[in-house]
Design a protein around this motif. Structure first.
Motif, PDB file in Angstrom:
ATOM      1  N   ASP A 119       0.915  -1.306  -0.012  1.00 34.27           N
ATOM      2  CA  ASP A 119      -0.054   0.003   0.112  1.00 34.27           C
ATOM      3  C   ASP A 119       0.862   1.217  -0.073  1.00 34.27           C
ATOM      4  O   ASP A 119       1.570   1.263   0.770  1.00 34.27           O
ATOM      5  N   PRO A 120       0.737   2.225  -0.960  1.00 36.33           N
ATOM      6  CA  PRO A 120       1.565   3.298  -0.974  1.00 36.33           C
ATOM      7  C   PRO A 120       1.361   4.243   0.279  1.00 36.33           C
ATOM      8  O   PRO A 120       2.354   5.022   0.432  1.00 36.33           O
ATOM      9  N   ALA A 121       0.262   3.918   0.960  1.00 31.34           N
ATOM     10  CA  ALA A 121       0.104   4.861   2.146  1.00 31.34           C
ATOM     11  C   ALA A 121       1.098   4.572   3.148  1.00 31.34           C
ATOM     12  O   ALA A 121       1.635   5.367   3.927  1.00 31.34           O
ATOM     13  N   VAL A 122       1.800   3.442   3.244  1.00 29.30           N
ATOM     14  CA  VAL A 122       2.925   3.087   3.931  1.00 29.30           C
ATOM     15  C   VAL A 122       4.134   3.821   3.917  1.00 29.30           C
ATOM     16  O   VAL A 122       4.754   4.315   4.702  1.00 29.30           O
ATOM     17  N   GLU A 126       4.358  -1.388 -11.067  1.00 30.36           N
ATOM     18  CA  GLU A 126       3.481  -0.229 -10.947  1.00 30.36           C
ATOM     19  C   GLU A 126       3.206   0.310  -9.522  1.00 30.36           C
ATOM     20  O   GLU A 126       3.139   1.269  -9.195  1.00 30.36           O
ATOM     21  N   THR A 127       3.352  -0.744  -8.461  1.00 33.89           N
ATOM     22  CA  THR A 127       3.182  -0.619  -7.241  1.00 33.89           C
ATOM     23  C   THR A 127       4.412   0.220  -6.472  1.00 33.89           C
ATOM     24  O   THR A 127       4.501   1.100  -6.001  1.00 33.89           O
ATOM     25  N   VAL A 128       5.575  -0.183  -7.196  1.00 32.73           N
ATOM     26  CA  VAL A 128       6.872   0.499  -6.768  1.00 32.73           C
ATOM     27  C   VAL A 128       6.818   2.056  -7.108  1.00 32.73           C
ATOM     28  O   VAL A 128       7.272   2.881  -6.485  1.00 32.73           O
ATOM     29  N   ALA A 129       6.288   1.974  -8.437  1.00 30.43           N
ATOM     30  CA  ALA A 129       6.310   3.620  -8.935  1.00 30.43           C
ATOM     31  C   ALA A 129       5.248   4.475  -7.723  1.00 30.43           C
ATOM     32  O   ALA A 129       5.495   5.467  -7.498  1.00 30.43           O
ATOM     33  N   ASP A 130       4.035   3.855  -7.402  1.00 33.21           N
ATOM     34  CA  ASP A 130       3.301   4.456  -6.460  1.00 33.21           C
ATOM     35  C   ASP A 130       3.927   4.766  -5.159  1.00 33.21           C
ATOM     36  O   ASP A 130       3.539   5.835  -4.423  1.00 33.21           O
ATOM     37  N   CYS A 131       4.445   3.777  -4.625  1.00 33.26           N
ATOM     38  CA  CYS A 131       5.363   3.909  -3.442  1.00 33.26           C
ATOM     39  C   CYS A 131       6.271   4.868  -3.358  1.00 33.26           C
ATOM     40  O   CYS A 131       6.639   5.715  -2.375  1.00 33.26           O
ATOM     41  N   LEU A 132       7.065   4.925  -4.626  1.00 34.65           N
ATOM     42  CA  LEU A 132       8.316   6.189  -4.628  1.00 34.65           C
ATOM     43  C   LEU A 132       7.392   7.451  -4.594  1.00 34.65           C
ATOM     44  O   LEU A 132       7.917   8.445  -4.025  1.00 34.65           O
ATOM     45  N   ARG A 133       6.303   7.488  -5.185  1.00 35.23           N
ATOM     46  CA  ARG A 133       5.517   8.831  -5.479  1.00 35.23           C
ATOM     47  C   ARG A 133       5.144   9.206  -3.978  1.00 35.23           C
ATOM     48  O   ARG A 133       5.150  10.355  -3.565  1.00 35.23           O
ATOM     49  N   ALA A 134       4.640   8.212  -3.201  1.00 28.43           N
ATOM     50  CA  ALA A 134       4.225   8.424  -1.678  1.00 28.43           C
ATOM     51  C   ALA A 134       5.403   8.854  -0.979  1.00 28.43           C
ATOM     52  O   ALA A 134       5.074   9.807  -0.026  1.00 28.43           O
ATOM     53  N   VAL A 135       6.410   8.433  -0.875  1.00 28.76           N
ATOM     54  CA  VAL A 135       7.569   8.599  -0.014  1.00 28.76           C
ATOM     55  C   VAL A 135       8.021  10.089  -0.578  1.00 28.76           C
ATOM     56  O   VAL A 135       8.228  10.738   0.485  1.00 28.76           O
ATOM     57  N   GLU A 136       8.165  10.427  -1.943  1.00 27.73           N
ATOM     58  CA  GLU A 136       8.701  11.696  -2.267  1.00 27.73           C
ATOM     59  C   GLU A 136       7.540  12.838  -1.709  1.00 27.73           C
ATOM     60  O   GLU A 136       7.934  13.798  -1.346  1.00 27.73           O
ATOM     61  N   ASP A 177       8.338  -1.694   7.984  1.00 30.95           N
ATOM     62  CA  ASP A 177       6.902  -1.544   8.231  1.00 30.95           C
ATOM     63  C   ASP A 177       6.305  -2.766   8.858  1.00 30.95           C
ATOM     64  O   ASP A 177       5.546  -2.513   9.836  1.00 30.95           O
ATOM     65  N   PHE A 178       6.733  -3.887   8.570  1.00 28.98           N
ATOM     66  CA  PHE A 178       5.979  -5.071   9.290  1.00 28.98           C
ATOM     67  C   PHE A 178       6.520  -5.174  10.720  1.00 28.98           C
ATOM     68  O   PHE A 178       5.469  -5.551  11.297  1.00 28.98           O
ATOM     69  N   THR A 179       7.459  -4.850  11.006  1.00 33.76           N
ATOM     70  CA  THR A 179       7.942  -5.166  12.443  1.00 33.76           C
ATOM     71  C   THR A 179       7.094  -3.882  13.292  1.00 33.76           C
ATOM     72  O   THR A 179       6.855  -4.253  14.258  1.00 33.76           O
ATOM     73  N   HIS A 180       7.261  -2.638  12.622  1.00 41.82           N
ATOM     74  CA  HIS A 180       6.429  -1.768  13.356  1.00 41.82           C
ATOM     75  C   HIS A 180       4.767  -2.241  13.742  1.00 41.82           C
ATOM     76  O   HIS A 180       4.511  -1.925  14.674  1.00 41.82           O
ATOM     77  N   LEU A 181       4.238  -2.843  12.614  1.00 41.52           N
ATOM     78  CA  LEU A 181       2.914  -3.323  12.916  1.00 41.52           C
ATOM     79  C   LEU A 181       2.702  -4.281  14.063  1.00 41.52           C
ATOM     80  O   LEU A 181       2.142  -4.479  14.568  1.00 41.52           O
TER      81      LEU A 181
END
Length: 245
Positions: free
Chosen positions: A16-19, A43-53, A226-230
């Motif tokens: 999830d790009p929200a992460v 496609e998911t990586v691209a969305d995750c990069l946009r979200a981090v940026e 992220d998974f260890t935080h959860l």
């Protein structure tokens, strides 16, 4: 990426790009988007990069393997840095750099992709700006430790990264972070990086591991995933609820 020294990043592997957006806005210097041990597609990586940026952090993508086709496709998405696993020799390090650089320095195929602002910055990106993408290689085996000095000396290598789980397993002391053989291997990699002027980092997934590994003299850290935080957050919440019920 700019200077790695004294920086702190975090790790993301969920789709999830929200992460990535949450991580990018949490005052980390950079966020790693992992594609080696995750099901993330391009496609998911691209969305995750946009979200981090959007959160203001730099982006690192870990590729599944030191493969020029996989590297090319991920670099076209425009991350700030590349993290390449299981680099055991100087030759493998040179291969990683070549896959990240356009001719005549390397062999990366040229395209007007997101990294070049979809063609709006095409010529400047190809001529010069693609060199701004950092190339960081992972030392995760006994052979990698033995060759760390030669790897660090390769032109175009911007950082070394000790993979603690794989390295400890390779040494037969998995997750024994205070084992003498493991600590000696880390000291060897740190010395190689220091001699070459190349920063060395590692990953700690829990606060105790971050403190234990971070105290060994690394130049930068990836702090948590992220998974260890959860998992840890859920455990704390469950413990708190159990205290009152």
């Amino acid at each position: 990426m700019d200077e790695l020294h004294d920086t702190v990043g975090t790790w993301t592997s969920l789709s999830d790009p929200a992460v990535g957006e949450i991580a990018g806005g949490a005052d980390f210097d950079f966020v790693v988007v992992d594609t080696e041990h995750t099901p993330l597609g391009l496609e998911t990586v691209a969305d995750c990069l946009r979200a981090v940026e959007a959160g203001g952090a730099d982006t690192l993508v870990r590729v599944p393997w030191n493969d020029p086709v996989r590297i090319k496709r991920l670099l076209d998405l425009g991350p700030d840095g590349l993290l390449v696993p299981m680099v055991d020799t100087a030759e493998a390090a040179r291969d990683a750099v070549a896959a990240a650089r356009y001719p005549p320095e390397g062999e990366r195929g040229i395209a007007a992709a997101r990294a070049a602002d979809y063609g709006r910055n095409f010529e400047a990106y190809v001529r010069e700006e693609h060199r701004d993408c950092s190339v960081i290689v992972q030392i995760e085996s006994e052979v990698g430790v033995e060759n760390a000095a030669n790897i660090a000396a390769v032109d175009g290598i911007d950082g070394l990264f000790v993979g603690p789980a794989d390295l400890s397993a390779a040494l037969g002391v998995f997750a024994e972070w205070t084992n003498a053989e493991f600590l000696a291997a880390i000291d060897s990699v740190l010395a190689a990086g220091d001699e070459a002027g190349v920063p060395v980092g590692t990953l700690g997934t829990t606060p105790d591991q971050i403190r234990a590994l971070g105290s060994l003299g690394f130049d930068y850290m990836v702090a948590g995933a992220d998974f260890t935080h959860l998992v840890e957050g859920q455990k704390r919440a469950l413990d708190a609820a159990s205290d009152v019920l």
